[in-house]
Write a protein that holds these residues in place. Structure first.
Motif, PDB file in Angstrom:
ATOM      1  N   GLY A 108     -12.237  18.708 -34.494  1.00  0.00           N
ATOM      2  CA  GLY A 108     -12.090  19.719 -33.462  1.00  0.00           C
ATOM      3  C   GLY A 108     -12.168  21.083 -34.121  1.00  0.00           C
ATOM      4  O   GLY A 108     -11.969  21.207 -35.343  1.00  0.00           O
ATOM      5  N   THR A 146     -21.878  23.918 -30.403  1.00  0.00           N
ATOM      6  CA  THR A 146     -21.847  24.719 -29.182  1.00  0.00           C
ATOM      7  C   THR A 146     -21.535  26.163 -29.558  1.00  0.00           C
ATOM      8  O   THR A 146     -20.460  26.458 -30.086  1.00  0.00           O
ATOM      9  CB  THR A 146     -20.791  24.187 -28.200  1.00  0.00           C
ATOM     10  OG1 THR A 146     -21.113  22.841 -27.850  1.00  0.00           O
ATOM     11  CG2 THR A 146     -20.739  25.043 -26.941  1.00  0.00           C
ATOM     12  N   GLY A 200     -19.132  20.676 -30.068  1.00  0.00           N
ATOM     13  CA  GLY A 200     -19.505  19.983 -28.843  1.00  0.00           C
ATOM     14  C   GLY A 200     -18.890  20.630 -27.608  1.00  0.00           C
ATOM     15  O   GLY A 200     -17.925  21.405 -27.693  1.00  0.00           O
ATOM     16  N   ASN A 201     -19.442  20.289 -26.457  1.00  0.00           N
ATOM     17  CA  ASN A 201     -18.983  20.888 -25.197  1.00  0.00           C
ATOM     18  C   ASN A 201     -17.592  20.427 -24.771  1.00  0.00           C
ATOM     19  O   ASN A 201     -16.950  21.064 -23.935  1.00  0.00           O
ATOM     20  CB  ASN A 201     -19.983  20.579 -24.076  1.00  0.00           C
ATOM     21  CG  ASN A 201     -21.307  21.298 -24.261  1.00  0.00           C
ATOM     22  OD1 ASN A 201     -21.343  22.425 -24.759  1.00  0.00           O
ATOM     23  ND2 ASN A 201     -22.412  20.648 -23.878  1.00  0.00           N
ATOM     24  N   GLU A 202     -17.118  19.305 -25.341  1.00  0.00           N
ATOM     25  CA  GLU A 202     -15.812  18.773 -24.953  1.00  0.00           C
ATOM     26  C   GLU A 202     -14.680  19.262 -25.847  1.00  0.00           C
ATOM     27  O   GLU A 202     -13.525  18.868 -25.654  1.00  0.00           O
ATOM     28  CB  GLU A 202     -15.852  17.230 -24.977  1.00  0.00           C
ATOM     29  CG  GLU A 202     -16.915  16.614 -24.084  1.00  0.00           C
ATOM     30  CD  GLU A 202     -16.737  17.000 -22.629  1.00  0.00           C
ATOM     31  OE1 GLU A 202     -15.567  17.059 -22.180  1.00  0.00           O
ATOM     32  OE2 GLU A 202     -17.744  17.252 -21.951  1.00  0.00           O
ATOM     33  N   ASP A 203     -14.987  20.093 -26.806  1.00  0.00           N
ATOM     34  CA  ASP A 203     -13.948  20.602 -27.716  1.00  0.00           C
ATOM     35  C   ASP A 203     -12.975  21.496 -26.932  1.00  0.00           C
ATOM     36  O   ASP A 203     -13.386  22.507 -26.352  1.00  0.00           O
ATOM     37  CB  ASP A 203     -14.606  21.406 -28.848  1.00  0.00           C
ATOM     38  CG  ASP A 203     -13.642  21.743 -29.975  1.00  0.00           C
ATOM     39  OD1 ASP A 203     -12.426  21.737 -29.746  1.00  0.00           O
ATOM     40  OD2 ASP A 203     -14.120  22.001 -31.096  1.00  0.00           O
ATOM     41  N   PRO A 204     -11.679  21.162 -26.901  1.00  0.00           N
ATOM     42  CA  PRO A 204     -10.735  21.953 -26.100  1.00  0.00           C
ATOM     43  C   PRO A 204     -10.263  23.231 -26.787  1.00  0.00           C
ATOM     44  O   PRO A 204      -9.574  24.043 -26.178  1.00  0.00           O
ATOM     45  CB  PRO A 204      -9.557  20.997 -25.911  1.00  0.00           C
ATOM     46  CG  PRO A 204      -9.566  20.148 -27.139  1.00  0.00           C
ATOM     47  CD  PRO A 204     -11.021  19.982 -27.519  1.00  0.00           C
TER      48      PRO A 204
END
Length: 235
Positions: A108, A146, A200-204
């Motif tokens: 992450g 991203t 990535g696009n899902e990285d919070p």
């Protein structure tokens, strides 16, 4: 002569009576002081036999000897032994850069230490560098980073035709990606001084990186590479 003897005898009797009366008076005073009464009070108080157990002690000993009838046994119940052991799911990791180590799981943004550098090749670009924080081992997936610009969230498109290989980050290993913020030949674009990077696009937990003043217009980014020369964003 007899009168004289009688007077002497009377005086002796009076003296004896005075002595007896004084003795009686002293005895009465002693009784009033409580010496006799205190002795009587002590004799009237029943003494406690310290050696004899009390009723509560006897009851406690009986209860201890009998033992509780409903005490739980040491053998685990079938429900406890049948409970399955939870296994970690893929990608869950053992922690993050802020609260623990992550071994063999997807990185992450907050698991990494970030830095940037301006380069002059290919008309000028930004080299983004990432390495795992101390104690963390994680994997950068074989996917495009991203990278976004500005409040409108403009994202950089891909430079390369295919995605690269995944990279395991640990210790001194560094991953590189090249960002070209402006691929057009016009004078237009947005003036910015930072970029937003995520794995990535899902990285919070994306990070904002200062890059100096740049003009952004149709930006592009490379895949992750282990050598900086492979991260030059040629058109």
């Amino acid at each position: 002569m007899f009168g004289h003897r009688n007077r002497n005898r009377r005086s002796a009797l009076l003296a004896s009576a005075a002595l007896v009366g004084g003795a009686l008076l002293m005895t009465a005073c002693q009784d009033t002081d409580g010496s006799v009464d205190s002795g009587a009070a002590q004799s009237s108080s029943p003494s406690v036999d310290a050696g004899s157990p009390s009723a509560s002690d006897s009851a406690s000993e009986d209860a201890a000897s009998d033992g509780p009838s409903d005490a739980p046994s040491d053998t685990p119940t079938s429900g406890a032994s049948d409970e399955p052991t939870a296994s970690p799911s893929a990608g869950s990791g053992n922690g993050s850069g802020s609260n623990g180590s992550k071994v063999g799981q997807v990185c992450g943004a907050n698991d990494l230490s970030w830095s940037t550098r301006s380069e002059s090749q290919a008309g000028g670009y930004i080299l983004v560098m990432a390495k795992a924080k101390s104690g963390i081992t994680c994997v950068l997936p074989a996917a495009l980073p991203t990278v976004a610009f500005g409040s409108d969230g403009t994202e950089a498109g891909p430079v390369e035709q295919a995605v690269g290989k995944q990279i395991t980050l640990s210790g001194g290993t560094v991953a590189y990606a090249g960002v070209n913020p402006k691929t057009t030949n016009t004078d237009g674009g947005k003036e910015l001084d930072s970029i937003i990077v995520a794995v990535g696009n899902e990285d919070p937990n994306p990070v904002s990186l200062k890059v100096g003043t740049i003009t952004v217009d149709k930006p592009v980014v490379t895949n992750w590479h282990t050598a900086p020369k492979d991260a030059v964003p040629f058109n």
